[in-house]
Design a protein around this motif. Structure first.
Motif, PDB file in Angstrom:
ATOM      1  N   PHE A  69      74.223  24.603  43.394  1.00 20.59           N
ATOM      2  CA  PHE A  69      73.345  25.057  42.300  1.00 20.59           C
ATOM      3  C   PHE A  69      72.939  26.502  42.590  1.00 20.59           C
ATOM      4  N   THR A  70      72.477  27.149  41.545  1.00 22.69           N
ATOM      5  CA  THR A  70      71.948  28.516  41.696  1.00 22.69           C
ATOM      6  C   THR A  70      70.428  28.445  41.643  1.00 22.69           C
ATOM      7  N   PRO A  71      69.734  28.836  42.696  1.00 17.28           N
ATOM      8  CA  PRO A  71      68.274  28.709  42.711  1.00 17.28           C
ATOM      9  C   PRO A  71      67.622  29.652  41.694  1.00 17.28           C
ATOM     10  N   VAL A  72      66.481  29.250  41.212  1.00 19.04           N
ATOM     11  CA  VAL A  72      65.707  30.070  40.274  1.00 19.04           C
ATOM     12  C   VAL A  72      64.336  30.316  40.876  1.00 19.04           C
ATOM     13  N   VAL A  73      63.692  31.342  40.402  1.00 13.59           N
ATOM     14  CA  VAL A  73      62.366  31.706  40.906  1.00 13.59           C
ATOM     15  C   VAL A  73      61.385  30.569  40.628  1.00 13.59           C
ATOM     16  N   GLY A  74      60.649  30.200  41.656  1.00 12.25           N
ATOM     17  CA  GLY A  74      59.665  29.130  41.537  1.00 12.25           C
ATOM     18  C   GLY A  74      60.195  27.773  41.973  1.00 12.25           C
ATOM     19  N   GLU A  75      61.514  27.663  42.208  1.00  8.56           N
ATOM     20  CA  GLU A  75      62.096  26.388  42.628  1.00  8.56           C
ATOM     21  C   GLU A  75      61.843  26.167  44.119  1.00  8.56           C
ATOM     22  N   LYS A  76      61.466  24.951  44.470  1.00  9.27           N
ATOM     23  CA  LYS A  76      61.237  24.614  45.867  1.00  9.27           C
ATOM     24  C   LYS A  76      62.554  24.156  46.497  1.00  9.27           C
ATOM     25  N   VAL A  77      62.856  24.742  47.661  1.00  6.30           N
ATOM     26  CA  VAL A  77      64.117  24.450  48.328  1.00  6.30           C
ATOM     27  C   VAL A  77      63.874  24.239  49.818  1.00  6.30           C
ATOM     28  N   GLU A  78      64.892  23.747  50.483  1.00  3.74           N
ATOM     29  CA  GLU A  78      64.901  23.615  51.936  1.00  3.74           C
ATOM     30  C   GLU A  78      66.091  24.401  52.462  1.00  3.74           C
ATOM     31  N   PRO A  88      66.792  48.174  62.080  1.00  2.00           N
ATOM     32  CA  PRO A  88      66.536  49.532  61.546  1.00  2.00           C
ATOM     33  C   PRO A  88      65.175  49.668  60.864  1.00  2.00           C
ATOM     34  N   ARG A  89      64.713  48.589  60.200  1.00  2.15           N
ATOM     35  CA  ARG A  89      63.431  48.684  59.515  1.00  2.15           C
ATOM     36  C   ARG A  89      62.361  47.818  60.171  1.00  2.15           C
ATOM     37  N   GLY A  90      62.760  47.010  61.166  1.00  2.00           N
ATOM     38  CA  GLY A  90      61.780  46.144  61.809  1.00  2.00           C
ATOM     39  C   GLY A  90      61.338  45.000  60.927  1.00  2.00           C
ATOM     40  N   ASP A  91      62.194  44.615  59.957  1.00  2.00           N
ATOM     41  CA  ASP A  91      61.826  43.537  59.032  1.00  2.00           C
ATOM     42  C   ASP A  91      62.225  42.187  59.620  1.00  2.00           C
ATOM     43  N   PHE A  92      61.315  41.234  59.574  1.00  2.00           N
ATOM     44  CA  PHE A  92      61.584  39.847  59.970  1.00  2.00           C
ATOM     45  C   PHE A  92      62.212  39.134  58.784  1.00  2.00           C
ATOM     46  N   GLN A  93      63.351  38.458  58.976  1.00  2.00           N
ATOM     47  CA  GLN A  93      64.046  37.812  57.881  1.00  2.00           C
ATOM     48  C   GLN A  93      64.775  36.565  58.371  1.00  2.00           C
ATOM     49  N   LEU A  94      65.226  35.778  57.411  1.00  2.00           N
ATOM     50  CA  LEU A  94      65.992  34.563  57.685  1.00  2.00           C
ATOM     51  C   LEU A  94      67.414  34.748  57.187  1.00  2.00           C
ATOM     52  N   GLN A  95      68.398  34.389  58.019  1.00  2.00           N
ATOM     53  CA  GLN A  95      69.793  34.342  57.593  1.00  2.00           C
ATOM     54  C   GLN A  95      70.130  32.877  57.272  1.00  2.00           C
ATOM     55  N   VAL A  96      70.311  32.605  56.004  1.00  2.00           N
ATOM     56  CA  VAL A  96      70.416  31.229  55.518  1.00  2.00           C
ATOM     57  C   VAL A  96      71.858  30.748  55.634  1.00  2.00           C
ATOM     58  N   GLU A  97      72.027  29.542  56.207  1.00  2.00           N
ATOM     59  CA  GLU A  97      73.347  28.923  56.325  1.00  2.00           C
ATOM     60  C   GLU A  97      73.581  27.851  55.266  1.00  2.00           C
ATOM     61  N   ALA A  98      72.528  27.147  54.868  1.00  2.00           N
ATOM     62  CA  ALA A  98      72.661  26.077  53.869  1.00  2.00           C
ATOM     63  C   ALA A  98      71.369  25.985  53.072  1.00  2.00           C
ATOM     64  N   MET A  99      71.510  25.477  51.837  1.00  2.00           N
ATOM     65  CA  MET A  99      70.345  25.353  50.955  1.00  2.00           C
ATOM     66  C   MET A  99      70.459  24.062  50.172  1.00  2.00           C
ATOM     67  N   ARG A 100      69.355  23.414  50.016  1.00  2.00           N
ATOM     68  CA  ARG A 100      69.284  22.223  49.176  1.00  2.00           C
ATOM     69  C   ARG A 100      67.924  22.172  48.506  1.00  2.00           C
ATOM     70  N   ARG A 101      67.842  21.482  47.387  1.00  2.00           N
ATOM     71  CA  ARG A 101      66.574  21.342  46.696  1.00  2.00           C
ATOM     72  C   ARG A 101      65.601  20.540  47.557  1.00  2.00           C
ATOM     73  N   ALA A 102      64.348  20.836  47.457  1.00  2.00           N
ATOM     74  CA  ALA A 102      63.341  20.146  48.262  1.00  2.00           C
ATOM     75  C   ALA A 102      63.363  18.664  47.953  1.00  2.00           C
ATOM     76  N   GLY A 103      63.261  17.860  48.987  1.00  2.00           N
ATOM     77  CA  GLY A 103      63.307  16.400  48.836  1.00  2.00           C
ATOM     78  C   GLY A 103      64.680  15.840  49.062  1.00  2.00           C
ATOM     79  N   VAL A 104      65.703  16.714  49.021  1.00  2.00           N
ATOM     80  CA  VAL A 104      67.063  16.246  49.245  1.00  2.00           C
ATOM     81  C   VAL A 104      67.242  15.795  50.688  1.00  2.00           C
ATOM     82  N   GLY A 105      66.478  16.378  51.592  1.00  2.00           N
ATOM     83  CA  GLY A 105      66.588  15.985  52.995  1.00  2.00           C
ATOM     84  C   GLY A 105      66.297  14.512  53.194  1.00  2.00           C
ATOM     85  N   ASN A 106      65.284  13.997  52.517  1.00  2.00           N
ATOM     86  CA  ASN A 106      64.973  12.568  52.624  1.00  2.00           C
ATOM     87  C   ASN A 106      66.089  11.721  52.032  1.00  2.00           C
ATOM     88  N   LEU A 107      66.633  12.224  50.910  1.00  2.00           N
ATOM     89  CA  LEU A 107      67.739  11.477  50.313  1.00  2.00           C
ATOM     90  C   LEU A 107      68.961  11.502  51.226  1.00  2.00           C
TER      91      LEU A 107
END
Length: 442
Positions: A69-78, A88-107
């Motif tokens: 799926f393509t995530p949209v603004v306001g959607e809760k995900v895991e 270079p900028r000292g920014d803390f960030q996440l490099q994402v490997e996988a994405m699923r909608r919130a609650g999918v983990g329990n399923l």
């Protein structure tokens, strides 16, 4: 004076980045999507946030293409991500490997537990799966009447198997009532028993959309169904419990229809091959038959020639018979002559044997008294020797034989004890005595 060590900003950034990589290399993060941007390169840039914090995230094109799926603004995900620092900028960030909608983990956890349970019961074993008929007459399709998967299946059947009749068993394929609806449709198909193969199909979707195909009751019905079942649920990367328990899993609904049997073109090609092979085999059979006929004709002979051959064979047999009879007669004559000579040699000379017997008888009569007297003398000598060696003869001279209570002969006074009972044998009778004192003669 103590001097503190000083490091550069770059060194500090590298150390922080290293620490983040060591302690947060793979972590699941739950939050809400904001500031989502899809770059021209295909990379996703967004912010994951909750009530307390917000972190920038990036998901590169290769990983993003695997999200259903393509995530949209306001959607809760895991997110499954690695924490890093953009130095270079000292920014803390996440490099994402996988994405699923919130609650999918329990399923997903429930899916894994149910899959393991049914696998342990043997519902996925290849030995219990039924073979798919290669030339079905009727196909059954369990899906929604309005589903795109149904149109894909009918199109594939019309293209590949136009001679096969299709029977549809309508069912819901999404929602809370979908699992029960699928079970009812499958029970109806099994009860009516009018198709050779069943197709259980649905288009792609999220884990929640496909959850009805993970129903345990549906899985058990699929395993118990006497009709072979092909599952074609979702896309190639989607897997459900129905896929594992079905007799054959297809990556898509269209593929399920294609796997349901040989296409008409394949059947015609196979039939043409069989006809060609049959014609070739018939030609070979005829060739061999003509060859045998020619050989048989060549071997035929006229009755006159046949009689002449039989006459020659009969004469040869008569000659062999005469020779054999002559040979056997000669052998019998030689044997009779040999036996006659042996009989003459074995005939006893009666008169000579009688004279020898009379001579032996006279010699026996002459020697018998002397031999008898010699044997009597020998017996007398043995009797005298026996009397001289007899213990009773010794007892006659005043000796006695003393035995202890165990019946053993006493030879030494030291072997006796006071008051021990003794049995004393004399030449005439015996007596019992008791030991009062023992003495030893030195």
């Amino acid at each position: 004076m103590y001097m503190e060590s000083v490091i550069t900003v770059g060194a500090l950034a590298r150390q922080v980045s290293t620490l983040l990589g060591e302690y947060f290399s793979r972590v699941w993060v739950k939050g809400e999507i904001s500031n989502f941007t899809r770059a021209a390169s295909g990379h996703w840039y967004f912010t994951i946030k909750d009530d307390q914090a917000a972190v920038k995230a990036v998901m590169f094109r290769g990983r993003a293409s695997m999200v259903s799926f393509t995530p949209v603004v306001g959607e809760k995900v895991e997110l499954l991500a690695a924490a890093s620092l953009y130095e270079p900028r000292g920014d803390f960030q996440l490099q994402v490997e996988a994405m699923r909608r919130a609650g999918v983990g329990n399923l997903h956890e429930a899916f894994l537990q149910r899959k393991q349970k049914l696998q342990d019961e043997g519902l996925f074993d290849p030995e219990r799966k039924k073979a798919i008929p290669s030339m079905p007459r009727k196909l059954g399709v369990i899906t929604s009447l309005g589903a795109a998967a149904l149109r894909d299946v009918l199109t594939a059947v019309e293209r590949r198997l136009p001679h096969v009749e299709v029977i549809i068993y309508p069912a819901l394929v999404q929602g809370d009532a979908a699992a029960a609806s699928l079970c009812k449709a499958l029970e109806t198909a099994v009860q009516r028993n009018e198709v050779d193969t069943l197709l259980l199909v649905r288009g792609g979707g999220s884990l929640e959309d496909l959850w009805c195909f993970n129903d345990e009751a549906l899985a058990r019905l699929i395993a118990a169904a006497p009709i072979p079942i092909i599952s074609g649920v979702g896309h190639e990367t989607d897997f459900t419990i129905a896929d594992f328990v079905a007799d054959l899993r297809a990556p898509t609904p269209t593929a399920a229809a294609e796997l349901a049997g040989h296409s008409q073109a394949q059947c015609l090609q196979q039939l043409q091959g069989l006809l060609s092979a049959l014609q070739h085999r018939q030609g070979r059979i005829l060739e061999r038959a003509w060859l045998r006929l020619d050989r048989t004709r060549a071997g035929l002979i006229s009755p006159e020639q046949k009689l002449r051959q039989q006459q020659q064979r009969l004469e040869a047999l008569q000659h062999r018979l005469q020779q054999r009879v002559h040979t056997q007669l000669e052998a019998h004559r030689w044997r009779i002559t040999k036996l006659h000579k042996q009989l003459q040699q074995a005939t006893p000379e009666v008169e000579w044997q009688q004279r020898l017997l009379a001579t032996l008888e006279n010699r026996l009569v002459q020697h018998m008294p002397a031999e008898l007297k010699r044997q009597q003398q020998r017996v007398t000598a043995l009797q005298q020797t026996l009397q001289a060696l007899s213990p009773m003869h010794v007892l006659e001279r005043g000796y006695a034989i003393v035995r202890n209570e165990a019946g053993q002969i006493v030879k030494n006074a030291l072997d006796l004890s006071n008051k021990e009972q003794l049995d004393i044998q004399l030449a005439q009778g015996s007596l019992q005595a008791e030991v009062k004192q023992t003495r030893v003669l030195f």
